[in-house]
Design a protein around this motif. Structure first.
Motif, short mmCIF file in Angstrom:
data_model
loop_
_atom_site.label_atom_id
_atom_site.label_comp_id
_atom_site.label_asym_id
_atom_site.label_seq_id
_atom_site.Cartn_x
_atom_site.Cartn_y
_atom_site.Cartn_z
N ASP A 96 0.83 -1.20 0.00
CA ASP A 96 0.00 0.00 0.00
C ASP A 96 0.87 1.26 0.00
N PHE A 97 2.03 1.18 0.64
CA PHE A 97 2.94 2.31 0.69
C PHE A 97 4.32 1.84 1.12
N THR A 98 5.31 2.69 0.87
CA THR A 98 6.69 2.43 1.29
C THR A 98 6.98 3.30 2.51
N GLU A 99 7.62 2.75 3.49
CA GLU A 99 7.89 3.43 4.75
C GLU A 99 8.61 4.75 4.50
N PRO A 100 8.07 5.87 4.99
CA PRO A 100 8.61 7.18 4.65
C PRO A 100 9.90 7.60 5.37
N ILE A 101 10.08 7.20 6.61
CA ILE A 101 11.25 7.68 7.36
C ILE A 101 12.53 7.05 6.82
N THR A 102 12.53 5.73 6.63
CA THR A 102 13.73 5.11 6.07
C THR A 102 13.98 5.60 4.65
N ALA A 103 12.93 5.92 3.92
CA ALA A 103 13.11 6.43 2.55
C ALA A 103 13.97 7.69 2.57
N GLY A 104 13.63 8.63 3.44
CA GLY A 104 14.41 9.87 3.54
C GLY A 104 15.84 9.62 3.97
N ILE A 105 16.01 8.73 4.91
CA ILE A 105 17.36 8.40 5.39
C ILE A 105 18.17 7.73 4.27
N PHE A 106 17.56 6.80 3.57
CA PHE A 106 18.29 6.05 2.54
C PHE A 106 18.63 6.91 1.33
N VAL A 107 17.80 7.88 1.01
CA VAL A 107 18.12 8.82 -0.07
C VAL A 107 19.35 9.65 0.33
N SER A 108 19.39 10.07 1.60
CA SER A 108 20.56 10.82 2.08
C SER A 108 21.82 9.96 2.08
N ILE A 109 21.68 8.70 2.46
CA ILE A 109 22.82 7.79 2.44
C ILE A 109 23.34 7.64 1.01
N ALA A 110 22.43 7.49 0.05
CA ALA A 110 22.85 7.38 -1.35
C ALA A 110 23.61 8.63 -1.80
N ALA A 111 23.13 9.79 -1.36
CA ALA A 111 23.80 11.05 -1.73
C ALA A 111 25.20 11.10 -1.14
N TRP A 112 25.33 10.81 0.13
CA TRP A 112 26.64 10.88 0.78
C TRP A 112 27.59 9.80 0.27
N ALA A 113 27.06 8.62 -0.05
CA ALA A 113 27.90 7.55 -0.61
C ALA A 113 28.48 8.00 -1.96
N SER A 114 27.64 8.62 -2.77
CA SER A 114 28.11 9.14 -4.05
C SER A 114 29.18 10.20 -3.85
N PHE A 115 28.94 11.08 -2.92
CA PHE A 115 29.87 12.17 -2.61
C PHE A 115 31.24 11.61 -2.19
N GLN A 116 31.24 10.48 -1.48
CA GLN A 116 32.49 9.89 -1.00
C GLN A 116 33.25 9.11 -2.09
N ARG A 117 32.59 8.81 -3.19
CA ARG A 117 33.26 8.08 -4.28
C ARG A 117 33.93 9.05 -5.23
N ASN A 118 35.04 8.61 -5.80
CA ASN A 118 35.75 9.42 -6.80
C ASN A 118 35.12 9.29 -8.18
N ASP A 119 34.47 8.16 -8.43
CA ASP A 119 33.81 7.96 -9.71
C ASP A 119 32.52 7.18 -9.47
N ASP A 120 31.83 6.83 -10.55
CA ASP A 120 30.57 6.10 -10.45
C ASP A 120 29.56 6.86 -9.59
N LYS A 121 29.41 8.14 -9.90
CA LYS A 121 28.55 9.03 -9.11
C LYS A 121 27.07 8.78 -9.36
N THR A 122 26.28 9.01 -8.33
CA THR A 122 24.82 9.01 -8.40
C THR A 122 24.38 10.46 -8.46
N PRO A 123 23.55 10.86 -9.43
CA PRO A 123 23.10 12.26 -9.51
C PRO A 123 22.02 12.56 -8.46
N TYR A 124 22.40 12.48 -7.22
CA TYR A 124 21.47 12.61 -6.10
C TYR A 124 20.77 13.96 -6.07
N TRP A 125 21.41 15.02 -6.56
CA TRP A 125 20.84 16.36 -6.51
C TRP A 125 19.55 16.46 -7.30
#
Length: 158
Positions: free
Chosen positions: A76-105
Motif C-alpha cells: 500500500d505504501f513504502t515506509e517514509p522515514i527510512t526512505a528519507g534516510i536512505f536517499v541521504s545515504i545514497a547522496a553521501w555515498a556518491s559524494f564519497q566516491r571518486n567515480d561512479d557518481k549518483t546524480p542525487y541532486w
C-alpha cells in the motif's frame, strides 16, 4: 546526519538491513493516511539504483520513488522515514566516491523542495540544479525553504 566525514556511507548503502521486507501496520490513523496497512521497506541500495536512472535536466521526488516501490512490490505504501534516510545515504555515498557518481541532486523532497541533508546542503544542490537549467526559488519569511520552480514539468517517470 552528523559526522558525515567519519562515516562510510558506501558500506551503509550496501547494508540491506534485512530488507526488502513488509510489515502490516495496525494504527488506524496511519492506515487512513497511507491508504492501507501493507508497508514496504526497500533497502538503501534500491534507492540509489532508482536515483541513478534520472537523466540530466530531469527530476524525481522521494515520494515518487516510494510510490514506485509500493506499486512494484504489491504494498500500500513504502515506509517514509527510512526512505528519507536512505536517499541521504545514497547522496553521501556518491559524494564519497571518486567515480561512479549518483546524480542525487536530482532527487527532491515533497513539492520540489531541495534537501538540506545532501552534501554541501541547499547551496550545493541549488548550484548543481541550476547548471542543469532549473530555477530555484525561496519561499517563506523566517524559515526560508528552497524549491525548484515548476518541478512538475521536469519529473522523470519511473
Amino acid at each position: 546526519m552528523a559526522n558525515e566525514d567519519k562515516k562510510d556511507f558506501n558500506a551503509m548503502l550496501n547494508d540491506n538491513k534485512d530488507m526488502p521486507k513488509f510489515q502490516t501496520i495496525t494504527d488506524e490513523k496511519s492506515i487512513e493516511k497511507y491508504g492501507g496497512d501493507r508497508m514496504y521497506f526497500a533497502p538503501p541500495i534500491d534507492y540509489d539504483k532508482i536515483m541513478r536512472l534520472v537523466p540530466f535536466g530531469k527530476l524525481l521526488t522521494v515520494g515518487t520513488i516510494r510510490e514506485y516501490f509500493a506499486r512494484i512490490n504489491g504494498a500500500d505504501f513504502t515506509e517514509p522515514i527510512t526512505a528519507g534516510i536512505f536517499v541521504s545515504i545514497a547522496a553521501w555515498a556518491s559524494f564519497q566516491r571518486n567515480d561512479d557518481k549518483t546524480p542525487y541532486w536530482r532527487t527532491l523532497k515533497a513539492n520540489g523542495e531541495l534537501n538540506e541533508k545532501y552534501p554541501g546542503g541547499i547551496e550545493a544542490q541549488k548550484e548543481l540544479l541550476e547548471k542543469e537549467g532549473h530555477t530555484v526559488i525561496a519561499k517563506g519569511r523566517k524559515n526560508l525553504r528552497y524549491y525548484v520552480k515548476d518541478y512538475e514539468n521536469a519529473l522523470f517517470i519511473i
